[in-house]
Motif scaffolding. Structure first.
Motif, PDB file in Angstrom:
ATOM      1  N   PRO A  29      -5.547   7.275  -4.794  1.00 42.68           N
ATOM      2  CA  PRO A  29      -4.322   6.608  -4.338  1.00 42.68           C
ATOM      3  C   PRO A  29      -3.255   7.644  -3.987  1.00 42.68           C
ATOM      4  CG  PRO A  29      -4.499   6.487  -6.720  1.00 42.68           C
ATOM      5  CD  PRO A  29      -5.749   7.158  -6.245  1.00 42.68           C
ATOM      6  N   GLU A  75      -4.735  -2.129  -2.695  1.00 43.76           N
ATOM      7  CA  GLU A  75      -5.665  -2.255  -3.822  1.00 43.76           C
ATOM      8  C   GLU A  75      -6.607  -3.449  -3.682  1.00 43.76           C
ATOM      9  OE1 GLU A  75      -2.030  -4.636  -4.741  1.00 43.76           O
ATOM     10  OE2 GLU A  75      -2.401  -2.622  -3.951  1.00 43.76           O
ATOM     11  N   ILE A 101      -3.748   0.192   4.374  1.00 42.53           N
ATOM     12  CA  ILE A 101      -2.583   0.257   3.496  1.00 42.53           C
ATOM     13  C   ILE A 101      -1.854  -1.082   3.448  1.00 42.53           C
ATOM     14  CG2 ILE A 101      -2.251   2.732   3.750  1.00 42.53           C
ATOM     15  CD1 ILE A 101      -0.120   2.136   5.898  1.00 42.53           C
ATOM     16  N   CYS A 114       1.629   3.462  -6.195  1.00 45.19           N
ATOM     17  CA  CYS A 114       0.610   2.466  -5.866  1.00 45.19           C
ATOM     18  C   CYS A 114       0.488   1.481  -7.024  1.00 45.19           C
ATOM     19  CB  CYS A 114      -0.741   3.155  -5.636  1.00 45.19           C
ATOM     20  SG  CYS A 114      -0.782   4.270  -4.217  1.00 45.19           S
ATOM     21  N   HIS A 149       0.721   8.128  -3.428  1.00 44.81           N
ATOM     22  CA  HIS A 149       2.002   7.476  -3.718  1.00 44.81           C
ATOM     23  C   HIS A 149       2.980   7.811  -2.594  1.00 44.81           C
ATOM     24  CE1 HIS A 149       0.373   6.510  -7.638  1.00 44.81           C
ATOM     25  NE2 HIS A 149       0.203   7.792  -7.919  1.00 44.81           N
ATOM     26  N   ASN A 171       1.302   1.998   0.869  1.00 45.11           N
ATOM     27  CA  ASN A 171       0.340   2.565  -0.069  1.00 45.11           C
ATOM     28  C   ASN A 171      -1.032   1.935   0.105  1.00 45.11           C
ATOM     29  OD1 ASN A 171       1.973   4.421  -1.434  1.00 45.11           O
ATOM     30  ND2 ASN A 171       2.732   2.890  -2.875  1.00 45.11           N
TER      31      ASN A 171
END
Length: 371
Positions: A117, A101, A92, A125, A119, A98
């Motif tokens: 994902p 990415e 995360i 996210c 939130h 979160n």
């Protein structure tokens, strides 16, 4: 309670409609579709059920991999494990907690089917990046928006961005029905199958709309509907959702202001909300310094009559997580942040005076340790 819950429950009872998909369920569906802009919304008896429906809709097969954070509730993973899927845990972000990415693409293999994902705390996210990665690799996106009702990302409601999304109306959430949830279907190609799966694998919904002359078993499904009394309670809450959110945000921002001095002193870290995210004040948490004994802080709060708790035990460290899932690299941020986080009391009706007391007790505990 907002005031009309028992009135609407009585109305449902006297209307002689107690099973699912009655008038209150329809009102809730219309509200969710209008508010989120999704193609179809379907109430479920829990967010867990909505996630399980998502796994069925995506036709997850044994060995299929699903990318998700380890720092989440067990239902996020369990829904896919039930179909034989393999959760792949990614670390995360330090700021929002979160899914990071930037680590997703490294976790993708030929067996990857979806990205989930979560939130966290109603803070979105980085969905633009996640959706771009999913499109490039032919993956589906299922938003675990359990904590995301009335929150948004770049002006778009959380739950309206992925192919599918799951909401929770559990009593611990902002808008509640005791137990309850909803599946939001944003991909129109999945809408009819979602109805079938939710209705025990039958086309019952089409029958009641007059589209077929009888309903029959069409495919694998289960009973995911909540009863009408649950929907009646939820409708009272949805009617007041803007006021609920406004009140919670006021409490959240007051915490944020009165705890700033403790952050300046280096005694804790407050939540970070990116500019692109419009959160819903689902929770207010703080992160303690790594060297601080969290259990002692929680104990001191408890001894002063303040209910404060930590949150998830990361799934990768659990017996079932080690058995059914795998990690994509090490998860140092997940491990560190999960061991430092404390959630403070936050509910509609909490007064500023009570918040001041929470902050004072917390400050005494932290400053006494620092001294």
């Amino acid at each position: 309670m907002t005031g009309k819950e028992l009135y609407y429950i009585a109305e449902a009872k006297f209307g002689n409609m107690l099973a699912g998909d009655g008038p209150f369920t329809k009102r809730c569906h219309e509200w969710l579709e209008q508010t989120s802009g999704c193609n179809k919304s379907l109430l479920t008896h829990s967010c867990t059920a909505a996630l399980e429906m998502a796994a069925l809709l995506l036709d997850i097969q044994p060995g299929d991999e699903i990318i998700m954070p380890s720092y989440t509730f067990v239902s996020t993973a369990n829904a896919f494990v039930l179909r034989g899927g393999v959760p792949v845990f990614v670390d995360i972000r330090e700021d929002t907690l979160n899914l990071d990415e930037s680590l997703i693409e490294a976790a993708i293999t030929p067996r990857t089917r979806a990205i989930v994902p979560v939130h966290y705390a109603g803070v979105a996210c980085e969905m633009d990046t996640i959706m771009r990665i999913a499109k490039q690799h032919g993956l589906k996106v299922v938003e675990d928006a359990a904590q995301g009702v009335m929150a948004a990302y770049k002006g778009r409601p959380i739950g309206s961005i992925g192919d599918l999304a799951a909401y929770s109306f559990h009593e611990t959430k902002n808008v509640i029905s005791g137990e309850g949830g909803a599946l939001l279907v944003n991909d129109p190609a999945l809408a009819l199958r979602a109805e079938v799966i939710r209705e025990k694998g039958t086309d019952r919904s089409r029958f009641f709309r007059g589209e077929v002359d009888k309903y029959t078993w069409q495919e694998v499904g289960s009973s995911f509907l909540p009863g009408e009394l649950i929907a009646a309670f939820l409708w009272a809450q949805l009617e007041e959702s803007e006021r609920i959110t406004k009140d919670r945000l006021a409490i959240w921002h007051y915490y944020h202001a009165i705890l700033e001095p403790l952050e300046t002193e280096g005694l804790l870290r407050r939540p970070i909300v990116p500019d692109d995210c419009q959160h819903n004040a689902h929770m207010y948490y703080v992160l303690l310094p790594e060297e601080r004994d969290r259990q002692k802080v929680l104990g001191e709060l408890k001894s002063n009559g303040i209910s404060s708790v930590f949150h998830y035990v990361p799934l990768h460290s659990s017996p079932a997580g080690r058995r059914y899932a795998r990690m994509s690299g090490e998860l140092p941020v997940t491990t560190s942040q999960s061991e430092r986080l404390i959630r403070l009391p936050l509910w509609v009706g909490l007064t500023f005076e009570q918040q001041n007391r929470v902050a004072a007790v917390l400050a005494d505990a932290l400053e006494g340790w620092a001294a």
